[in-house]
Design a protein around this motif. Sequence first.
Motif, short mmCIF file in Angstrom:
data_model
loop_
_atom_site.label_atom_id
_atom_site.label_comp_id
_atom_site.label_asym_id
_atom_site.label_seq_id
_atom_site.Cartn_x
_atom_site.Cartn_y
_atom_site.Cartn_z
N ARG A 103 0.97 -1.27 0.01
CA ARG A 103 -0.09 0.07 -0.16
C ARG A 103 0.90 1.38 -0.08
O ARG A 103 0.50 2.30 -0.81
CB ARG A 103 -0.97 -0.06 1.16
CG ARG A 103 -1.83 1.10 1.22
CD ARG A 103 -2.79 1.05 2.38
NE ARG A 103 -3.73 -0.23 2.15
CZ ARG A 103 -4.38 -0.76 3.00
NH1 ARG A 103 -4.53 -0.21 4.29
NH2 ARG A 103 -5.11 -1.54 2.85
N MET A 109 0.56 3.71 -3.10
CA MET A 109 0.17 5.31 -3.01
C MET A 109 1.29 6.21 -3.39
O MET A 109 0.92 7.25 -4.04
CB MET A 109 -0.14 5.56 -1.66
CG MET A 109 -1.43 4.69 -0.95
SD MET A 109 -2.63 5.50 -1.87
CE MET A 109 -3.08 3.84 -2.78
N ARG A 154 -8.56 5.62 -2.15
CA ARG A 154 -7.52 6.43 -1.76
C ARG A 154 -7.79 7.43 -2.71
O ARG A 154 -7.78 7.43 -3.84
CB ARG A 154 -6.22 5.70 -1.87
CG ARG A 154 -6.06 4.60 -0.91
CD ARG A 154 -6.19 5.20 0.53
NE ARG A 154 -5.83 3.91 1.44
CZ ARG A 154 -6.63 3.21 1.99
NH1 ARG A 154 -7.85 3.05 1.62
NH2 ARG A 154 -6.59 2.21 2.86
#
Length: 814
Positions: free
Chosen positions: A335, A339, A577
């Motif tokens: 993650r 990101m 996100r």
Amino acid sequence: MAAMSGFLRNLLLNLVLGVLSTLCVLATFHALIAIEVADFTVNGESDWLGAITLFLFFFALSALSVLLTLQSYDVRALKGQDRNDARTKLVMLFNRRPRWIVVVPLSLSLIAGSVWICINLKSIGLKEVGLTIAVAVVSIGLGWECAYVLLQYRRIRHASKISKAFIFLKLGARRAIRDSRNELRRYVLAILVCGLAAYCLLLTGSSFLRLSGLDAESAIHVIALGPAVGVVLFWFLFVLWMGIVGNTYSEFTREWLNRFLGELSGFAGLWIIAGSLILYARPVWRWGSANTYTFVQNYQLATAGFVGAAVLVASVAQLRKSKRMYSESEAETKRPILMALCWLSVCGFIAAVTVVFQDVFLSVFAKLHSGASRDTFAEILNGQIADLADVFSFRRPKLASPISWLFAMPAITTFFVVGALAICAFVCVDVNTFSLQNLYRNRLVRCYLGAAHGASRLPNPYAGFDPRDDFALHEFANQRPYLLMNAALNITQGQDLAWQQRKAAAFVFSPRWCGYWLESTEMSRITGGLTRGGYVRTDQYVVEPGAFRRDSEGVMVGTAIATSGAAVSSQMGFASRGPLAFALTLLNLRLGRWLPNTARKTEAPLWKKSSPGFGAFWYLRELLGTTNERSSWVYVSDGGHFENLGVYELVRRRCTRIFCVDAGADPNRTFSDLGNAVQKCRVDLGVDIRIDLGALQVDAKGVSEEAFTIGTIEYPALGNEKGFRGELVYVKPSLPRSWEYLPTDILAYRARHPEFPHEPTTNQWFSESQFESYRHLGYVIGLRALSATDGWRGPRGTRSKKTNRASGEERPSA
């Protein structure tokens, strides 16, 4: 090739929308600066801009003083009083909209002040500093007095109009002195100290920044960075103010100030990013492109070593990934990297659009002082500032040449051209039609629904699709078993704080009803008008344009299937996100769909629409990842983004026996999908599910004791219905060690593929033996599970029909 062609077509259209949206923002910033600057290049006067700056500054500080004073009193009780009371309306307005009453005017005053400094080409002198401090002191005092006048309004609202103003001031001042008698000394000391600090900072800061030496070109730096410097100044003064005031402010007042300073800092950050892009993106690109070739040529060995190291790191990472493909912590470890890549891609895209925009913009309207012959970054930057100063100035057009009027205000002209192109693009390009979902839906329909036609299927001889493969969902209304298709309503910005992790709610497609009901919101007693949801008849929901000039009778089965299976989308419930949403929307990896909000009971015509008429607003919300359940259109995606097993909606309907097949890849038996379903059923519905998973655990060889287990569902009492116990038959694809009669072909396939039956879902091209092995294993496990539950009739005995209170659907008791 047809699918690739359709994907590239939709990708290009969505890239156009994304680029035009970014260009609109850039053109707006350029136009705003030009509007503020242009008039002064013609008239040479800026008195009215100084007046606007002081007025906004006065209004913002007065409103801030009112709000800070009211924080000492509980004004929530005013909410239940007479709604026509002017005092009540004004107080509630101040408390509900501090962002628009304080933050926005203060930010605008900082921008206008920066422009005023640039236009005057002078430093901040004693006159300006003294006037600014005087306005600040007067505004704080007046706001303080107005707050107490509002608190005394009920006592004087029946006075005559002539004497009302005097009574206002008299009683307000009397209460202000009475209530603030002990703190008045601290307030006076804080005003004196902060005023002296502001005086010193403004004078020394202007000298330090050498504002007295400004010219028309370098003044752009002040416009780009001046508001952020002003926010830093306010930060220092507010910290100094709160330190002097001390415990006069309560903890809640200090928290309010923290929120205010946070939003003010957000404005400063946004302005710095925009200013940096406008000023530095193009020079950095020009300098980098001019020096990259020279660097590679001069440092060939270092460049080769860097490239080799990068390839080696990527290879090692790929090998480690393949070795621990099913590691439980893989999703968490990936993650941050994902990101970071998304942030880099978003920033790179915006910077690239900025560079291209300014290259075209300046090449048309400017004299291009920044040529390729400049070598140093300072020279390129000075040329960039000279170009911007050129296009921000107002040019006198020749009356004999109407076309020259377009070049009189370059930034304004560009803004209107880009805005017109963006509007036309969003009117023409439908936000649903040109997503990836239709491509996905058509192939799902051809693959699965088309197979049911058999010899009666009449596909188009060239495209291979038959419009009759798809049909309206409401045609299943009388079929049993009753069909439910689960989807996820994405709520990345909701009122319920418990949803900060889930970011989604259950949305259901059924032959009779479509919609959602937010049980958690109801239990949390958060009622915001439309936030609890509702249901719409399926035959009246989403009328889609069909083939041969016919419209559908409600939502189609293919649309419901594609939406329910939209695993990759810009909004993905708990996996949503912000930067990931931006990247996926821009690349058109959008399998989800915008659907009319079924909670809008007063807007029946909205339900029949298949897409928003003007998709700009909804595309931008998807791009920025700001979807919720309160808007007229909601974004719906894969049901697994909320609850992947489909147990939630069956428990909501209080079914006494539920068969659940957990076909997700889970070789290490973490049972994450089951745990998610059990948690949501308990939290939202008050239903406890108890199940023993010991027989499903695997050993070192990857085999288990059983492939299914039976748990209990404890339903609480609901209305007139007593609580009862149900049954959950949980099936997990496995290879049991004690089943001697497993078919030989399954065992042979397992010997060749040790990860079976939990191969990764990234493999979408199943071979015949692979597909048959999964099918046959499911058939064997299903027979064994059904035989274990045969004869169980449940606590209700015979079958009976109940009506669900939320959706109104008929449901069998077993």
